[in-house]
Write a protein that holds these residues in place. Structure first.
Motif, short mmCIF file in Angstrom:
data_model
loop_
_atom_site.label_atom_id
_atom_site.label_comp_id
_atom_site.label_asym_id
_atom_site.label_seq_id
_atom_site.Cartn_x
_atom_site.Cartn_y
_atom_site.Cartn_z
N PRO A 232 1.20 5.31 -5.85
CA PRO A 232 1.63 6.68 -6.10
C PRO A 232 0.46 7.66 -6.02
O PRO A 232 -0.70 7.26 -6.06
CB PRO A 232 2.16 6.61 -7.54
CG PRO A 232 1.46 5.46 -8.15
CD PRO A 232 1.11 4.49 -7.05
N GLY B 82 -6.51 6.71 1.16
CA GLY B 82 -5.46 7.29 0.29
C GLY B 82 -6.05 8.52 -0.36
O GLY B 82 -6.42 8.52 -1.53
N GLY C 263 -5.05 11.70 -1.01
CA GLY C 263 -4.37 12.68 -1.86
C GLY C 263 -4.59 14.10 -1.37
O GLY C 263 -4.35 14.41 -0.19
N TYR D 67 -8.80 5.09 -4.75
CA TYR D 67 -8.10 5.07 -6.04
C TYR D 67 -6.72 4.55 -5.71
O TYR D 67 -5.80 5.31 -5.42
CB TYR D 67 -8.08 6.47 -6.65
CG TYR D 67 -7.45 6.54 -8.04
CD1 TYR D 67 -7.41 5.44 -8.89
CD2 TYR D 67 -6.94 7.75 -8.52
CE1 TYR D 67 -6.85 5.52 -10.15
CE2 TYR D 67 -6.38 7.84 -9.78
CZ TYR D 67 -6.34 6.72 -10.59
OH TYR D 67 -5.78 6.81 -11.85
N ASP E 24 -4.29 9.52 4.56
CA ASP E 24 -3.17 9.42 3.62
C ASP E 24 -1.86 9.31 4.39
O ASP E 24 -1.72 9.84 5.49
CB ASP E 24 -3.12 10.63 2.68
CG ASP E 24 -2.46 10.28 1.36
OD1 ASP E 24 -3.18 10.15 0.34
OD2 ASP E 24 -1.21 10.10 1.34
N LEU E 25 -0.92 8.61 3.77
CA LEU E 25 0.41 8.42 4.36
C LEU E 25 1.29 9.65 4.21
O LEU E 25 2.29 9.78 4.92
CB LEU E 25 1.12 7.26 3.64
CG LEU E 25 1.07 5.87 4.22
CD1 LEU E 25 2.00 4.96 3.44
CD2 LEU E 25 1.49 5.87 5.69
N THR F 75 -7.65 11.92 -9.01
CA THR F 75 -8.87 11.56 -9.76
C THR F 75 -9.40 12.84 -10.40
O THR F 75 -9.63 13.84 -9.70
CB THR F 75 -9.94 10.97 -8.82
OG1 THR F 75 -9.43 9.74 -8.28
CG2 THR F 75 -11.23 10.69 -9.55
N GLN G 297 -2.17 8.69 8.28
CA GLN G 297 -2.13 7.31 8.79
C GLN G 297 -2.05 6.33 7.62
O GLN G 297 -2.45 6.65 6.50
CB GLN G 297 -3.40 7.02 9.60
CG GLN G 297 -3.23 5.86 10.55
CD GLN G 297 -4.47 5.61 11.40
OE1 GLN G 297 -5.55 6.05 11.09
NE2 GLN G 297 -4.27 4.86 12.48
N ASP G 298 -1.53 5.14 7.92
CA ASP G 298 -1.53 4.05 6.96
C ASP G 298 -2.95 3.47 6.92
O ASP G 298 -3.50 3.13 7.97
CB ASP G 298 -0.52 2.99 7.44
CG ASP G 298 -0.35 1.86 6.44
OD1 ASP G 298 -1.28 1.60 5.66
OD2 ASP G 298 0.73 1.25 6.45
N ILE G 299 -3.51 3.34 5.74
CA ILE G 299 -4.88 2.83 5.65
C ILE G 299 -5.00 1.42 6.25
O ILE G 299 -6.06 1.02 6.68
CB ILE G 299 -5.43 2.83 4.20
CG1 ILE G 299 -4.48 2.13 3.23
CG2 ILE G 299 -5.74 4.23 3.75
CD1 ILE G 299 -4.99 2.02 1.81
N ASP H 5 -12.20 8.38 2.36
CA ASP H 5 -11.36 8.12 1.19
C ASP H 5 -10.05 7.50 1.66
O ASP H 5 -9.30 8.11 2.43
CB ASP H 5 -11.11 9.43 0.43
CG ASP H 5 -10.41 9.18 -0.92
OD1 ASP H 5 -10.53 8.05 -1.44
OD2 ASP H 5 -9.76 10.10 -1.43
N LEU I 293 0.43 16.00 1.78
CA LEU I 293 -0.91 15.96 1.18
C LEU I 293 -1.99 16.20 2.24
O LEU I 293 -3.02 16.81 1.96
CB LEU I 293 -1.15 14.62 0.47
CG LEU I 293 -0.36 14.46 -0.84
CD1 LEU I 293 -0.45 13.03 -1.36
CD2 LEU I 293 -0.89 15.44 -1.90
N ALA J 238 0.81 -1.21 0.00
CA ALA J 238 0.00 0.00 0.00
C ALA J 238 0.84 1.26 0.00
O ALA J 238 0.47 2.26 -0.59
CB ALA J 238 -0.92 -0.02 1.21
N ILE K 234 -1.82 10.03 -7.62
CA ILE K 234 -2.39 10.43 -8.92
C ILE K 234 -3.79 10.96 -8.61
O ILE K 234 -4.56 10.28 -7.92
CB ILE K 234 -2.55 9.23 -9.88
CG1 ILE K 234 -1.28 8.40 -9.91
CG2 ILE K 234 -3.02 9.68 -11.25
CD1 ILE K 234 -0.54 8.39 -11.18
#
Ligand SMILES: C[S@@+](CC[C@H](N)C(=O)[O-])C[C@H]1O[C@@H](n2cnc3c(N)ncnc32)[C@H](O)[C@@H]1O
Length: 285
Positions: free
Chosen positions: A30, A58, A60, A123, A80-81, A34, A107-109, A56, A85, A26, A32
């Protein structure tokens, strides 16, 4: 597979290192974005509304939960990690006037608790979706809508699938996106004991359900006969068509609509003027 190759090609064109894409972890998904019109399609397919809590995985720059809050007054959480972001997401939420509706968590999902979601958006990558799949199926409440941009969930077929034009998509030559929707199915597999009430009176039943994601088959054992059939699960509701045994009165299958909650199952089937009611409690999984 073609889309995966396109995405990989896209990452290479963007100069994004692919190190270790296969097998994916995970933390290697990268960043990217949406495209905005695809965000709209994701929120629309999930029928997001003011009662929803959109998470959501991750997130972004926070665009999905910010759009859900702005357009549909939904509450949201982005995870998000990437700390940069997260900071950008908070600034974006403030600029859009939705800071009171949305939160962002660094945080790590895979360590995050997202059980409170009514809508989960993603995504990520196909392998990551598959890694998350058990948690989606077993931790989220039945009826939770799960929407993924571009990547499916292996042999868990989506409840809906949509292809949208995506002229602003930063990856892939085709400039289109696929949006998938799954509705987390209740768990019905196992044995149930209860009563079938019909025009002729009441009878005890034992029900044996097998289940594969949102598809179920059932044997309903009565004293002298067995009803067999199959059906589909949508959230906590099951539509089940049961074929009568040859010596049972009537010939048409009985179409039950059943609801499952707190280890109880209840619903009815109408056959002209005749009403059948099925009630049961779970025996074992
Ligand atoms: C393809 S981007 C999607 C961003 C946003 N959801 C969107 O659709 O525009 C994937 C995001 O997941 C984040 N990410 C990757 N691995 C993660 C993990 N293990 N935990 C939390 N976030 C992760 C990345 O930092 C990136 O921002």
């Amino acid at each position: 597979m073609i889309i995966l190759l396109q995405m990989i090609l896209g990452f290479l064109l963007l100069g994004i290192p692919l190190g270790g894409l296969a097998p994916a972890h995970a933390d290697e998904v990268p960043y990217i974005q949406t495209p905005t019109n695809v965000v709209d399609a994701m929120l629309a397919i999930a029928e997001v509304g003011p009662q929803d809590y959109v998470i959501d995985l991750g997130s972004g720059d926070g665009r999905i939960v910010i759009a859900a809050a702005k357009r549909y007054q939904a509450r949201g959480l982005g995870i998000d990690l990437d700390n940069w972001l997260i900071a950008e997401s908070r600034a974006n939420a403030a600029r859009e006037g939705v800071s009171s509706k949305v939160e962002f968590l660094h945080q790590d999902i895979f360590l995050a608790d997202f059980r409170a979601a009514t809508v989960v958006t993603m995504y990520l990558l196909p392998e990551v979706n598959l890694e998350l799949r058990p948690r989606i199926l077993f931790e989220l409440r039945p009826g939770t809508r799960v929407v993924s941009h571009d990547w499916d969930m292996g042999d868990w077929e989506p409840d809906r699938r949509l292809v949208v034009e995506a002229p602003d998509k930063p990856v892939g030559p085709e400039k289109e996106s696929t949006v998938y929707l799954w509705i987390v199915p209740t768990r019905v597999a196992g044995y149930w004991r209860g009563v079938l009430a019909g025009p002729g009176g009441e009878e005890s039943v034992v029900i044996e359900f097998t289940q594969r994601f949102q598809k179920a088959t059932a044997n309903v054992w009565l004293r002298r006969w067995v009803l067999t059939g199959s059906g589909s699960i949508r959230g906590d509701s099951i539509s089940l068509s049961l074929q009568r045994s040859s010596w049972m009165p009537g010939s048409k299958p009985l179409s039950f609509t059943l609801r499952v909650a707190d280890g109880r199952l209840e619903g009815e089937a109408l056959d002209g003027e005749q009403r059948y009611v099925l009630r049961a409690t779970r025996l074992v999984d």
